[in-house]
Design an enzyme around this catalytic site. Sequence first.
Site, PDB file in Angstrom:
ATOM      1  N   TYR A   1       4.036  -0.106  -3.544  1.00 19.49           N
ATOM      2  CA  TYR A   1       3.460  -0.189  -2.195  1.00 19.49           C
ATOM      3  C   TYR A   1       4.144   0.798  -1.252  1.00 19.49           C
ATOM      4  O   TYR A   1       3.486   1.492  -0.465  1.00 19.49           O
ATOM      5  CB  TYR A   1       3.615  -1.630  -1.695  1.00 19.49           C
ATOM      6  CG  TYR A   1       2.963  -1.930  -0.373  1.00 19.49           C
ATOM      7  CD1 TYR A   1       1.605  -2.203  -0.293  1.00 19.49           C
ATOM      8  CD2 TYR A   1       3.716  -1.970   0.798  1.00 19.49           C
ATOM      9  CE1 TYR A   1       1.004  -2.502   0.925  1.00 19.49           C
ATOM     10  CE2 TYR A   1       3.132  -2.271   2.011  1.00 19.49           C
ATOM     11  CZ  TYR A   1       1.772  -2.533   2.069  1.00 19.49           C
ATOM     12  OH  TYR A   1       1.185  -2.832   3.277  1.00 19.49           O
TER      13      TYR A   1
ATOM     14  N   ASN B   1      -8.313   0.984   5.024  1.00 22.65           N
ATOM     15  CA  ASN B   1      -7.468  -0.192   5.198  1.00 22.65           C
ATOM     16  C   ASN B   1      -7.314  -0.988   3.902  1.00 22.65           C
ATOM     17  O   ASN B   1      -6.441  -1.844   3.806  1.00 22.65           O
ATOM     18  CB  ASN B   1      -8.064  -1.072   6.306  1.00 22.65           C
ATOM     19  CG  ASN B   1      -7.424  -2.432   6.395  1.00 22.65           C
ATOM     20  OD1 ASN B   1      -6.324  -2.578   6.899  1.00 22.65           O
ATOM     21  ND2 ASN B   1      -8.115  -3.467   5.893  1.00 22.65           N
TER      22      ASN B   1
ATOM     23  N   SER C   1       2.634   1.532   6.584  1.00 22.01           N
ATOM     24  CA  SER C   1       3.287   0.235   6.709  1.00 22.01           C
ATOM     25  C   SER C   1       4.755   0.470   7.033  1.00 22.01           C
ATOM     26  O   SER C   1       5.307   1.538   6.743  1.00 22.01           O
ATOM     27  CB  SER C   1       3.161  -0.533   5.387  1.00 22.01           C
ATOM     28  OG  SER C   1       4.066  -1.619   5.325  1.00 22.01           O
TER      29      SER C   1
ATOM     30  N   ASP D   1     -15.717  -3.786   1.098  1.00 29.30           N
ATOM     31  CA  ASP D   1     -14.723  -4.692   0.533  1.00 29.30           C
ATOM     32  C   ASP D   1     -15.243  -5.190  -0.806  1.00 29.30           C
ATOM     33  O   ASP D   1     -16.364  -5.691  -0.889  1.00 29.30           O
ATOM     34  CB  ASP D   1     -14.455  -5.873   1.474  1.00 29.30           C
ATOM     35  CG  ASP D   1     -13.121  -6.540   1.202  1.00 29.30           C
ATOM     36  OD1 ASP D   1     -12.883  -6.930   0.039  1.00 29.30           O
ATOM     37  OD2 ASP D   1     -12.316  -6.654   2.140  1.00 29.30           O
TER      38      ASP D   1
ATOM     39  N   ALA E   1       3.042   4.399  -2.006  1.00 23.94           N
ATOM     40  CA  ALA E   1       1.670   4.646  -1.576  1.00 23.94           C
ATOM     41  C   ALA E   1       1.565   4.737  -0.058  1.00 23.94           C
ATOM     42  O   ALA E   1       0.866   5.608   0.485  1.00 23.94           O
ATOM     43  CB  ALA E   1       0.757   3.534  -2.106  1.00 23.94           C
ATOM     44  N   LYS E   2       2.264   3.864   0.641  1.00 17.15           N
ATOM     45  CA  LYS E   2       2.155   3.842   2.097  1.00 17.15           C
ATOM     46  C   LYS E   2       2.871   5.023   2.750  1.00 17.15           C
ATOM     47  O   LYS E   2       2.436   5.521   3.789  1.00 17.15           O
ATOM     48  CB  LYS E   2       2.691   2.516   2.643  1.00 17.15           C
ATOM     49  CG  LYS E   2       1.775   1.327   2.375  1.00 17.15           C
ATOM     50  CD  LYS E   2       0.350   1.598   2.842  1.00 17.15           C
ATOM     51  CE  LYS E   2      -0.513   0.362   2.829  1.00 17.15           C
ATOM     52  NZ  LYS E   2      -1.932   0.677   3.171  1.00 17.15           N
TER      53      LYS E   2
ATOM     54  N   VAL F   1     -12.587   1.545  -3.970  1.00 20.33           N
ATOM     55  CA  VAL F   1     -12.032   2.835  -3.550  1.00 20.33           C
ATOM     56  C   VAL F   1     -11.211   3.481  -4.660  1.00 20.33           C
ATOM     57  O   VAL F   1     -10.827   4.647  -4.559  1.00 20.33           O
ATOM     58  CB  VAL F   1     -11.139   2.674  -2.303  1.00 20.33           C
ATOM     59  CG1 VAL F   1     -11.910   2.063  -1.160  1.00 20.33           C
ATOM     60  CG2 VAL F   1      -9.890   1.845  -2.616  1.00 20.33           C
TER      61      VAL F   1
END
Length: 305
Positions: free
Chosen positions: A166, A101, A153, A39, A169-170, A75
Amino acid sequence: MTQLRFDDRVAVITGAGRGLGRAYAELLAARGARVVVNDSGGTMRGDAVEADVAAEVVREIRGFGGTAVASTDSVATPAGGESIIDTALNTYGRIDILIHNAGNVRPGSLTEMSFEDFEAVLDVHLRGAFHLVRAAFPRMCAAGYGRVVLTSSIGGLYGNQKVANYAVAKSAMIGLSNVIALEGAAVGVKSNVIVPAALTRMAEGIDTSDYPPMQPELVAPAVGWLAHESCSVTGEMLVAIAGRVARAYIAETPGVYQPSWTIEQIAGHLDAIRDTDGRNWILPVVPSAHIDHITKSFALATEGQ
């Protein structure tokens, strides 16, 4: 029931300093895994570092007798992805489990979203997944074992307003996981997608007073099973929200075959084309959904000639 443990397994978990990732790290470490807690400690936008949250989680894991090491690499770059996996290899000598994650959020409508905000979210969620997989997958293949869990998601499955970056990407996690599952099938590497929902800092600003219990710990067991050696599925998606665990899947209606079509005929047959009457095609990714889709489609054409 015998407890499913991760003794001698090494897990890399990104975004593990808070929320869902932290719950995953603590659960796997409590079950014997050696965990790389990755993280960067960034804000939700990912544009600044707030705290060294990875080190805090490592201290907690070590406090209850677990084994963990911190990683603060991002990442979002190939070098960062390689460095995160190298942390596992250099510290523990192997990589068995990869749980991606890590995420960021930069909302905006389609008429307002900047190119920078679109790319910044894809860098962490989508490109981040590839950077990690590209570094870990060859090692897993060489070892003849691996478990990959990528995070999608409901925004990736169904979309949502003001989060095009988002959602893109998900949804892409599904395609990437399927390829990992296909290419890893012969060498003991399985890949699946978790579609989680929990009350984390992503829920800040939302009125959650009427929500049922949605702590990250309700999601963690589903991820733990997907990451375990006994996991019996690959190329699939599990949903985990408020205590509900379910399978999400892609299906096709049988459709309608004709040797030729006009625009008007498409309109005229639309109800039959869209008919979900229980005869839907559900094609398992592994071993051959891609080929099955083509074969079944061609069969209809052959039968209709």
